[in-house]
Design an enzyme around this catalytic site. Structure first.
Site, PDB file in Angstrom:
ATOM      1  N   ARG A   1       0.840  -1.214   0.000  1.00  0.00           N
ATOM      2  CA  ARG A   1       0.000   0.000   0.000  1.00  0.00           C
ATOM      3  C   ARG A   1       0.869   1.257   0.000  1.00  0.00           C
ATOM      4  O   ARG A   1       0.675   2.173  -0.793  1.00  0.00           O
ATOM      5  CB  ARG A   1      -0.912  -0.001   1.242  1.00  0.00           C
ATOM      6  CG  ARG A   1      -2.011  -1.044   1.199  1.00  0.00           C
ATOM      7  CD  ARG A   1      -2.702  -1.139   2.546  1.00  0.00           C
ATOM      8  NE  ARG A   1      -1.801  -1.672   3.557  1.00  0.00           N
ATOM      9  CZ  ARG A   1      -1.994  -2.834   4.200  1.00  0.00           C
ATOM     10  NH1 ARG A   1      -3.069  -3.550   3.970  1.00  0.00           N
ATOM     11  NH2 ARG A   1      -1.112  -3.266   5.087  1.00  0.00           N
TER      12      ARG A   1
ATOM     13  N   ARG B   1      11.043  -0.160   9.096  1.00  0.00           N
ATOM     14  CA  ARG B   1      11.440  -0.519  10.457  1.00  0.00           C
ATOM     15  C   ARG B   1      12.965  -0.555  10.511  1.00  0.00           C
ATOM     16  O   ARG B   1      13.612  -1.006   9.554  1.00  0.00           O
ATOM     17  CB  ARG B   1      10.903  -1.905  10.836  1.00  0.00           C
ATOM     18  CG  ARG B   1       9.399  -1.951  11.072  1.00  0.00           C
ATOM     19  CD  ARG B   1       9.026  -1.265  12.388  1.00  0.00           C
ATOM     20  NE  ARG B   1       7.619  -1.356  12.707  1.00  0.00           N
ATOM     21  CZ  ARG B   1       6.718  -0.400  12.493  1.00  0.00           C
ATOM     22  NH1 ARG B   1       7.074   0.742  11.936  1.00  0.00           N
ATOM     23  NH2 ARG B   1       5.459  -0.564  12.835  1.00  0.00           N
TER      24      ARG B   1
ATOM     25  N   ASP C   1      14.344   7.279   8.832  1.00  0.00           N
ATOM     26  CA  ASP C   1      13.293   7.694   9.770  1.00  0.00           C
ATOM     27  C   ASP C   1      13.165   6.688  10.913  1.00  0.00           C
ATOM     28  O   ASP C   1      12.464   6.966  11.890  1.00  0.00           O
ATOM     29  CB  ASP C   1      11.954   7.807   9.019  1.00  0.00           C
ATOM     30  CG  ASP C   1      10.824   8.339   9.881  1.00  0.00           C
ATOM     31  OD1 ASP C   1      11.070   9.286  10.668  1.00  0.00           O
ATOM     32  OD2 ASP C   1       9.696   7.825   9.790  1.00  0.00           O
TER      33      ASP C   1
ATOM     34  N   GLU D   1      15.360   2.175  18.588  1.00  0.00           N
ATOM     35  CA  GLU D   1      14.647   3.446  18.871  1.00  0.00           C
ATOM     36  C   GLU D   1      14.235   3.562  20.327  1.00  0.00           C
ATOM     37  O   GLU D   1      13.808   2.565  20.907  1.00  0.00           O
ATOM     38  CB  GLU D   1      13.386   3.529  17.995  1.00  0.00           C
ATOM     39  CG  GLU D   1      13.684   3.690  16.543  1.00  0.00           C
ATOM     40  CD  GLU D   1      12.424   3.659  15.680  1.00  0.00           C
ATOM     41  OE1 GLU D   1      11.301   3.788  16.214  1.00  0.00           O
ATOM     42  OE2 GLU D   1      12.575   3.496  14.470  1.00  0.00           O
TER      43      GLU D   1
ATOM     44  N   HIS E   1      11.532   8.969  13.639  1.00  0.00           N
ATOM     45  CA  HIS E   1      10.345   8.136  13.328  1.00  0.00           C
ATOM     46  C   HIS E   1       9.070   9.003  13.263  1.00  0.00           C
ATOM     47  O   HIS E   1       8.141   8.820  14.057  1.00  0.00           O
ATOM     48  CB  HIS E   1      10.169   7.006  14.356  1.00  0.00           C
ATOM     49  CG  HIS E   1       9.345   5.861  13.812  1.00  0.00           C
ATOM     50  ND1 HIS E   1       9.495   4.562  14.221  1.00  0.00           N
ATOM     51  CD2 HIS E   1       8.349   5.844  12.874  1.00  0.00           C
ATOM     52  CE1 HIS E   1       8.635   3.790  13.568  1.00  0.00           C
ATOM     53  NE2 HIS E   1       7.933   4.547  12.747  1.00  0.00           N
TER      54      HIS E   1
HETATM   55  O1  A2R Z   1       6.558 -10.018  -0.286  1.00  0.00           O
HETATM   56  P1  A2R Z   1       5.130  -9.742  -0.667  1.00  0.00           P
HETATM   57  O2  A2R Z   1       4.810 -10.153  -2.039  1.00  0.00           O
HETATM   58  O3  A2R Z   1       4.163 -10.198   0.387  1.00  0.00           O
HETATM   59  O4  A2R Z   1       5.040  -8.109  -0.692  1.00  0.00           O
HETATM   60  C1  A2R Z   1       5.034  -7.336   0.483  1.00  0.00           C
HETATM   61  C2  A2R Z   1       6.421  -6.857   0.878  1.00  0.00           C
HETATM   62  N1  A2R Z   1       7.170  -7.791   1.732  1.00  0.00           N
HETATM   63  C3  A2R Z   1       8.410  -8.232   1.459  1.00  0.00           C
HETATM   64  N2  A2R Z   1       9.239  -7.958   0.433  1.00  0.00           N
HETATM   65  C4  A2R Z   1      10.427  -8.595   0.438  1.00  0.00           C
HETATM   66  N3  A2R Z   1      10.827  -9.455   1.396  1.00  0.00           N
HETATM   67  C5  A2R Z   1      10.029  -9.758   2.433  1.00  0.00           C
HETATM   68  N4  A2R Z   1      10.436 -10.618   3.374  1.00  0.00           N
HETATM   69  C6  A2R Z   1       8.745  -9.129   2.502  1.00  0.00           C
HETATM   70  N5  A2R Z   1       7.708  -9.175   3.371  1.00  0.00           N
HETATM   71  C7  A2R Z   1       6.751  -8.363   2.887  1.00  0.00           C
HETATM   72  O5  A2R Z   1       6.179  -5.654   1.628  1.00  0.00           O
HETATM   73  C8  A2R Z   1       4.335  -6.029   0.206  1.00  0.00           C
HETATM   74  O6  A2R Z   1       4.586  -5.597  -1.102  1.00  0.00           O
HETATM   75  C9  A2R Z   1       4.972  -5.044   1.168  1.00  0.00           C
HETATM   76  C10 A2R Z   1       4.102  -4.726   2.383  1.00  0.00           C
HETATM   77  O7  A2R Z   1       2.955  -4.088   1.941  1.00  0.00           O
HETATM   78  P2  A2R Z   1       1.643  -3.913   2.845  1.00  0.00           P
HETATM   79  O8  A2R Z   1       1.348  -5.188   3.537  1.00  0.00           O
HETATM   80  O9  A2R Z   1       0.595  -3.307   1.965  1.00  0.00           O
HETATM   81  O10 A2R Z   1       2.075  -2.917   3.982  1.00  0.00           O
HETATM   82  P3  A2R Z   1       2.044  -1.310   3.986  1.00  0.00           P
HETATM   83  O11 A2R Z   1       0.717  -0.831   4.400  1.00  0.00           O
HETATM   84  O12 A2R Z   1       2.595  -0.798   2.694  1.00  0.00           O
HETATM   85  O13 A2R Z   1       3.077  -1.027   5.180  1.00  0.00           O
HETATM   86  C11 A2R Z   1       4.414  -1.507   5.122  1.00  0.00           C
HETATM   87  C12 A2R Z   1       5.165  -1.208   6.405  1.00  0.00           C
HETATM   88  C13 A2R Z   1       4.449  -1.500   7.716  1.00  0.00           C
HETATM   89  O14 A2R Z   1       4.402  -2.859   8.034  1.00  0.00           O
HETATM   90  C14 A2R Z   1       5.276  -0.733   8.724  1.00  0.00           C
HETATM   91  O15 A2R Z   1       6.384  -1.486   9.128  1.00  0.00           O
HETATM   92  C15 A2R Z   1       5.769   0.448   7.893  1.00  0.00           C
HETATM   93  O16 A2R Z   1       5.421   0.156   6.522  1.00  0.00           O
HETATM   94  O17 A2R Z   1       5.090   1.599   8.311  1.00  0.00           O
END
Ligand code: A2R
Length: 318
Positions: A155, A232, A256, A261, A279
């Site tokens: 997102r 993070r 950030d 932290e 942050h």
């Molecule tokens: O890997 P995928 O296909 O599930 O894509 C997700 C990706 N992702 C990763 N990419 C590479 N290696 C990993 N081990 C891995 N784990 C997850 O990160 C997906 O494209 C993205 C996360 O997107 P959303 O779930 O939509 O999270 P959002 O709302 O964009 O927030 C991301 C993070 C939060 O969890 C907080 O830590 C920070 O932004 O504020």
């Protein structure tokens, strides 16, 4: 009207408090001097907690609340919450996706501009009198036309890509699964870093991304490359980052978030290759109000019908 017991871990705005106090009997962790004594009196009656991604729900608190049913997190990241343990106990967990996408994307663009255009130094140049004493400030790097790699095209990552379009970039990305987008996909992060001018980290934290940006990734990004981390602190190997910056193997870092932290390593503070923020990616009045409202909306919906508005994916089936 029943007012279920709610434990607050971390703070809340006045607006959140005024909505919550009408609906719940509130216990604030910050006001509990002796957790065991409090738990023996109230622990079994607490059905909901409100927390944030940083504080999560620590294991001793989970254990002290045997009848916990819902945990509402203020923030989109929830790596501080053991979702496996919550699912095992049938505890529903919510977070606040989407409402902070724009602000985190804005913060990313500001880190990019401040770093590449050298505004941190330029501001000091103007303020110190160097302009009069030494002449024009050194030239800097344009943000236009760069190749920008997004680690985590979810997102927020997509919003970052959208907002970056004013700089006519080439966007590339790395995730675990290829997305249905026009950008070039890299299944290998080192390969992507080698192709990028700027690497933006916006994945969740947690074990699957722990230190995923390591020495090899940083050195592939290179002496002219810029790392931006708005996800993070755990995502980046901070020791390797300090080495890469100090040795000139990495050009710049805009950060950030940090591993420990609110502590920031002195080496990052001292470096003239860093732009540092405490942050604040989502920390505007408007966005924090929207996050607070969604956190409370989740708790009120849970109180009214037992469901959550924006459950985390792991708990969506509960
Ligand atoms: O890997 P995928 O296909 O599930 O894509 C997700 C990706 N992702 C990763 N990419 C590479 N290696 C990993 N081990 C891995 N784990 C997850 O990160 C997906 O494209 C993205 C996360 O997107 P959303 O779930 O939509 O999270 P959002 O709302 O964009 O927030 C991301 C993070 C939060 O969890 C907080 O830590 C920070 O932004 O504020």
């Amino acid at each position: 009207m029943s007012t279920p017991n709610l434990l607050m871990i971390g703070g809340a705005t006045d607006e959140m408090m005024s909505r919550l106090t009408q609906e719940f009997t509130i216990h604030k962790l910050s006001e509990i001097a002796d957790l065991d004594a409090w738990a023996s009196e109230f622990g079994a009656s607490v059905e909901a907690v409100m927390t944030n991604g940083h504080d999560g729900v620590p294991a001793p608190i989970m254990a002290a609340l045997p009848n916990l049913k819902a945990a509402a997190a203020f923030g989109v990241g929830y790596d501080g919450i053991d979702t496996d343990a919550c699912v095992a106990r049938g505890i529903k967990v919510s977070h606040t996706p989407n409402v902070l996408n724009a602000e985190v994307a804005n913060t990313t663009l500001l880190l990019l501009l401040t770093g590449l255009r050298n505004f941190r130094h330029d501001e000091a140049w103007a303020r110190s009198g160097d302009w009069e004493a030494k002449g024009a400030a050194p030239l800097s790097t344009s943000p236009d036309g760069k190749t920008i790699g997004i680690l985590g095209l979810g997102r927020i990552g997509q919003e970052i890509a959208d907002r970056l379009s004013i700089f006519n970039p080439t966007i590339v990305y790395h995730t675990r699964t290829k997305k249905d987008v026009a950008y070039t996909y890299y299944d290998n992060l080192v390969d992507m870093a080698a192709a990028c001018d700027v690497l933006v980290c916006i994945t969740p934290g947690g074990p699957s991304t722990d230190k995923i940006v390591n020495k090899d990734v940083l050195e592939a990004l290179g002496p002219k490359g810029m790392l931006i981390n708005v996800s993070r602190g755990s995502v980046v190997d901070e020791a390797a980052l300090i080495d890469a910056l100090d040795s000139g193997k990495l050009g710049l870092a805009g950060l950030d978030v940090f591993a420990g932290e609110p502590h920031i390593p002195d080496a990052l503070k001292a470096s003239d290759r860093t732009v540092l923020l405490p942050h604040v990616g989502s920390a505007s009045h408007e966005t924090r109000a929207a996050m607070g409202a969604l956190t409370v909306d989740n708790l009120l919906q849970w109180k009214s019908d037992g469901t959550l508005l924006t459950p985390v994916p792991e708990c969506a089936h509960l």
